[in-house]
Design an enzyme around this catalytic site. Structure first.
Site, mmCIF file in Angstrom:
data_model
loop_
_atom_site.group_PDB
_atom_site.id
_atom_site.type_symbol
_atom_site.label_atom_id
_atom_site.label_comp_id
_atom_site.label_asym_id
_atom_site.label_seq_id
_atom_site.Cartn_x
_atom_site.Cartn_y
_atom_site.Cartn_z
ATOM 1 N N ARG A 121 15.687 -4.631 -9.431
ATOM 2 C CA ARG A 121 15.940 -3.184 -9.341
ATOM 3 C C ARG A 121 14.811 -2.340 -9.931
ATOM 4 O O ARG A 121 15.016 -1.202 -10.336
ATOM 5 C CB ARG A 121 17.278 -2.810 -9.981
ATOM 6 C CG ARG A 121 18.477 -3.453 -9.298
ATOM 7 C CD ARG A 121 19.785 -2.831 -9.772
ATOM 8 N NE ARG A 121 20.911 -3.430 -9.082
ATOM 9 C CZ ARG A 121 21.625 -4.449 -9.546
ATOM 10 N NH1 ARG A 121 21.304 -4.980 -10.720
ATOM 11 N NH2 ARG A 121 22.641 -4.930 -8.870
ATOM 12 N N LYS A 143 4.574 6.134 -2.484
ATOM 13 C CA LYS A 143 5.199 5.703 -1.233
ATOM 14 C C LYS A 143 4.877 4.230 -0.996
ATOM 15 O O LYS A 143 3.708 3.836 -0.952
ATOM 16 C CB LYS A 143 4.706 6.531 -0.053
ATOM 17 C CG LYS A 143 5.354 7.888 0.076
ATOM 18 C CD LYS A 143 4.922 8.555 1.376
ATOM 19 C CE LYS A 143 5.652 9.874 1.588
ATOM 20 N NZ LYS A 143 5.253 10.520 2.852
ATOM 21 N N GLU A 185 -9.012 10.421 5.689
ATOM 22 C CA GLU A 185 -8.056 10.910 4.700
ATOM 23 C C GLU A 185 -8.726 11.833 3.686
ATOM 24 O O GLU A 185 -8.069 12.672 3.075
ATOM 25 C CB GLU A 185 -7.378 9.739 3.989
ATOM 26 C CG GLU A 185 -6.488 8.882 4.878
ATOM 27 C CD GLU A 185 -5.140 9.517 5.199
ATOM 28 O OE1 GLU A 185 -4.870 10.638 4.697
ATOM 29 O OE2 GLU A 185 -4.354 8.900 5.928
ATOM 30 N N LYS A 227 -4.021 15.445 -3.946
ATOM 31 C CA LYS A 227 -2.765 14.734 -3.740
ATOM 32 C C LYS A 227 -1.892 14.792 -4.981
ATOM 33 O O LYS A 227 -0.665 14.926 -4.888
ATOM 34 C CB LYS A 227 -3.013 13.279 -3.338
ATOM 35 C CG LYS A 227 -1.703 12.568 -2.988
ATOM 36 C CD LYS A 227 -1.898 11.330 -2.168
ATOM 37 C CE LYS A 227 -0.545 10.812 -1.662
ATOM 38 N NZ LYS A 227 -0.681 9.575 -0.878
ATOM 39 N N GLU A 237 9.276 14.363 -1.171
ATOM 40 C CA GLU A 237 9.157 15.040 0.122
ATOM 41 C C GLU A 237 10.463 15.730 0.514
ATOM 42 O O GLU A 237 10.973 15.579 1.620
ATOM 43 C CB GLU A 237 8.738 14.038 1.211
ATOM 44 C CG GLU A 237 7.971 14.659 2.365
ATOM 45 C CD GLU A 237 7.344 13.623 3.272
ATOM 46 O OE1 GLU A 237 7.745 13.538 4.436
ATOM 47 O OE2 GLU A 237 6.452 12.891 2.800
ATOM 48 N N ARG A 242 5.115 18.194 0.263
ATOM 49 C CA ARG A 242 4.457 16.893 0.415
ATOM 50 C C ARG A 242 4.305 16.515 1.880
ATOM 51 O O ARG A 242 3.398 15.753 2.234
ATOM 52 C CB ARG A 242 5.229 15.820 -0.349
ATOM 53 C CG ARG A 242 4.531 14.466 -0.290
ATOM 54 C CD ARG A 242 5.046 13.457 -1.286
ATOM 55 N NE ARG A 242 4.294 12.226 -1.184
ATOM 56 C CZ ARG A 242 4.364 11.221 -2.040
ATOM 57 N NH1 ARG A 242 5.177 11.308 -3.088
ATOM 58 N NH2 ARG A 242 3.643 10.136 -1.867
ATOM 59 N N ASN A 246 1.104 14.729 5.716
ATOM 60 C CA ASN A 246 1.243 14.006 6.982
ATOM 61 C C ASN A 246 0.463 14.654 8.114
ATOM 62 O O ASN A 246 0.643 14.281 9.284
ATOM 63 C CB ASN A 246 2.721 13.895 7.368
ATOM 64 C CG ASN A 246 3.493 12.983 6.440
ATOM 65 O OD1 ASN A 246 3.018 11.912 6.066
ATOM 66 N ND2 ASN A 246 4.686 13.414 6.045
ATOM 67 N N HIS A 249 -0.600 12.657 11.144
ATOM 68 C CA HIS A 249 0.109 11.380 11.167
ATOM 69 C C HIS A 249 1.126 11.276 12.300
ATOM 70 O O HIS A 249 1.338 10.188 12.837
ATOM 71 C CB HIS A 249 0.809 11.140 9.826
ATOM 72 C CG HIS A 249 -0.138 10.759 8.717
ATOM 73 N ND1 HIS A 249 -1.125 11.604 8.267
ATOM 74 C CD2 HIS A 249 -0.250 9.625 7.971
ATOM 75 C CE1 HIS A 249 -1.799 11.003 7.294
ATOM 76 N NE2 HIS A 249 -1.291 9.811 7.102
ATOM 77 N N HIS A 253 0.456 8.222 14.432
ATOM 78 C CA HIS A 253 1.365 7.074 14.487
ATOM 79 C C HIS A 253 1.772 6.756 15.928
ATOM 80 O O HIS A 253 1.956 5.585 16.278
ATOM 81 C CB HIS A 253 2.611 7.344 13.641
ATOM 82 C CG HIS A 253 2.380 7.156 12.173
ATOM 83 N ND1 HIS A 253 3.304 7.541 11.223
ATOM 84 C CD2 HIS A 253 1.351 6.606 11.487
ATOM 85 C CE1 HIS A 253 2.840 7.250 10.028
ATOM 86 N NE2 HIS A 253 1.662 6.687 10.154
ATOM 87 N N HIS A 267 -5.564 2.736 11.110
ATOM 88 C CA HIS A 267 -4.700 3.839 10.692
ATOM 89 C C HIS A 267 -5.503 5.122 10.466
ATOM 90 O O HIS A 267 -5.134 6.197 10.954
ATOM 91 C CB HIS A 267 -3.944 3.467 9.421
ATOM 92 C CG HIS A 267 -3.173 4.602 8.832
ATOM 93 N ND1 HIS A 267 -2.066 5.148 9.454
ATOM 94 C CD2 HIS A 267 -3.362 5.330 7.692
ATOM 95 C CE1 HIS A 267 -1.593 6.144 8.716
ATOM 96 N NE2 HIS A 267 -2.367 6.271 7.654
#
Length: 368
Positions: A121, A143, A185, A227, A237, A242, A246, A249, A253, A267
């Site tokens: 956990r 993330k 990026e 960032k 987010e 935030r 993206n 993206h 994607h 990517h």
């Protein structure tokens, strides 16, 4: 060397940026090591290039390393590899108070971070990113995720690292294409929220991708600072701030999915082309001038990154690409918010986009 603090309500962490920091890893990470042996995750490439350096640095403080080594590439972000890693960590008695080291690019950071998030956990981990993309983006912000048959990064958790050691000297082993993918990026931070930094990227992009030490440290530091501010404001987010990270993206994607999440389109390359498409779509909707959309495209192309869909030689329609977006994590109640531009340095979240219009726009782009 620069130290950027990511502030998160009493559980912040430092991002160390500079050349040859791997040799100082033992000193920098000493507070997060409780035992005389640590678990570290790497892919074959990062281990071959940098494993001995990390191991020697930890040996200086009397700590040995046991390695879990994966194949390079997105295939490592899978249920199968995650299960093997979790079992391996449990076999070695990793406890909640321990910290796992992640040495490599974004794939290794994502895999290790997610394993750390779910193991007992939640245990700790230290990010040691060795690609430009990971140093400026994926290693910071917490993330973590793996890929599934339904799409990329759809199973994951927010789990912040305890420390990030971004040694810019590790970037000397990257192929030029990987440097370009990471640079996408970097310039993203200028396009979405800092027009002056975009100006700097236009003038100095070749120095960054050419690995000029001063330019690299400045680019990584400015990117991480940007960032860190956004993550501190909107860690999970939820406010929309935030989500601006993206930019590029959603389009990117979809292109990655159409190319099978393969080396056909890295990517960062997908994000680069996605930002061009976001700028052009912003102009289509009347938000951004055509001149500024062209400026974004030229800056992307000047870095050797794809700026036209035609370069991918896809055999699909705009509707096919739009269909890939249906699996986007940001999809909510059947609508997908898009990160668009009102100006260079001014991104915003548009929740009024019709997917049929996106499909028409992409069809036009495919046709050149």
């Amino acid at each position: 060397m620069a130290v950027i603090r990511v502030e998160l309500a009493g559980r912040g962490y430092d991002v160390q940026v500079g050349a040859d920091l791997l040799e100082q890893a033992g000193t920098l990470a000493r507070d997060f090591i409780r035992k005389d042996c640590v678990a570290a995750v790497a892919d074959r490439n990062s281990h071959r290039h940098h494993g001995a350096r990390l191991q020697a640095a930890l040996a200086e403080i009397g700590v040995s390393v046991e390695w879990f080594i994966t194949d390079p590439g997105e295939g490592a972000k899978s249920w199968d590899v995650l299960a093997k890693l979790a079992d391996w960590l449990l076999e070695r008695g990793v406890e909640r108070g321990d910290h796992i080291f992640a040495l490599g690019g974004g794939v290794i950071g994502d895999l290790t971070g997610f394993a750390a998030a779910v193991l007992k956990r939640g245990c700790g981990f230290v990010q040691v990113p060795t690609t430009l993309l990971a140093q400026v983006d994926s290693s910071v912000g917490g993330k973590t995720a793996i890929n599934t048959s339904a799409g990329k990064n759809l199973v994951g958790a927010f789990h912040q690292p305890a420390l990030v050691i971004a040694d810019t000297a590790t970037l000397g082993t990257l192929p030029p294409r990987e440097m370009g993918a990471g640079y996408a990026e970097v310039i993203k931070y200028g396009i979405l929220g800092d027009a002056a930094f975009f100006d700097w990227c236009e003038a100095n992009g070749a120095k960054v991708t050419g690995r000029d030490p001063a330019a690299l440290e400045y680019a990584v530091t400015k990117s991480v600072e940007a960032k860190a501010r956004i993550v501190a404001e909107d860690e999970r987010e939820t406010s929309g701030t935030r989500a601006l990270l993206n930019l590029g993206h959603t389009f990117g994607h979809a292109l990655e999915a159409e190319t099978g999440f393969s080396d056909r389109l890295l990517h960062g390359e997908g994000v680069a082309l996605g930002m061009v498409l976001a700028a052009r779509y912003s102009a289509r909707r009347g938000y951004l001038s055509a001149a500024d959309a062209g400026r974004v495209a030229r800056a992307i192309a000047a870095a050797g990154l794809p700026s036209e869909i035609a370069s991918l030689q896809l055999r699909c329609t705009g509707a096919d690409l739009a269909a890939h977006m249906a699996h986007d994590k940001k999809m909510d109640a059947g609508t997908l918010p898009f990160i668009l531009l009102r100006d260079i340095g001014e991104a915003f979240l548009d929740r009024s986009v019709e997917m049929s219009d996106v499909a028409d726009f992409l069809t036009q782009e495919l046709q050149g």
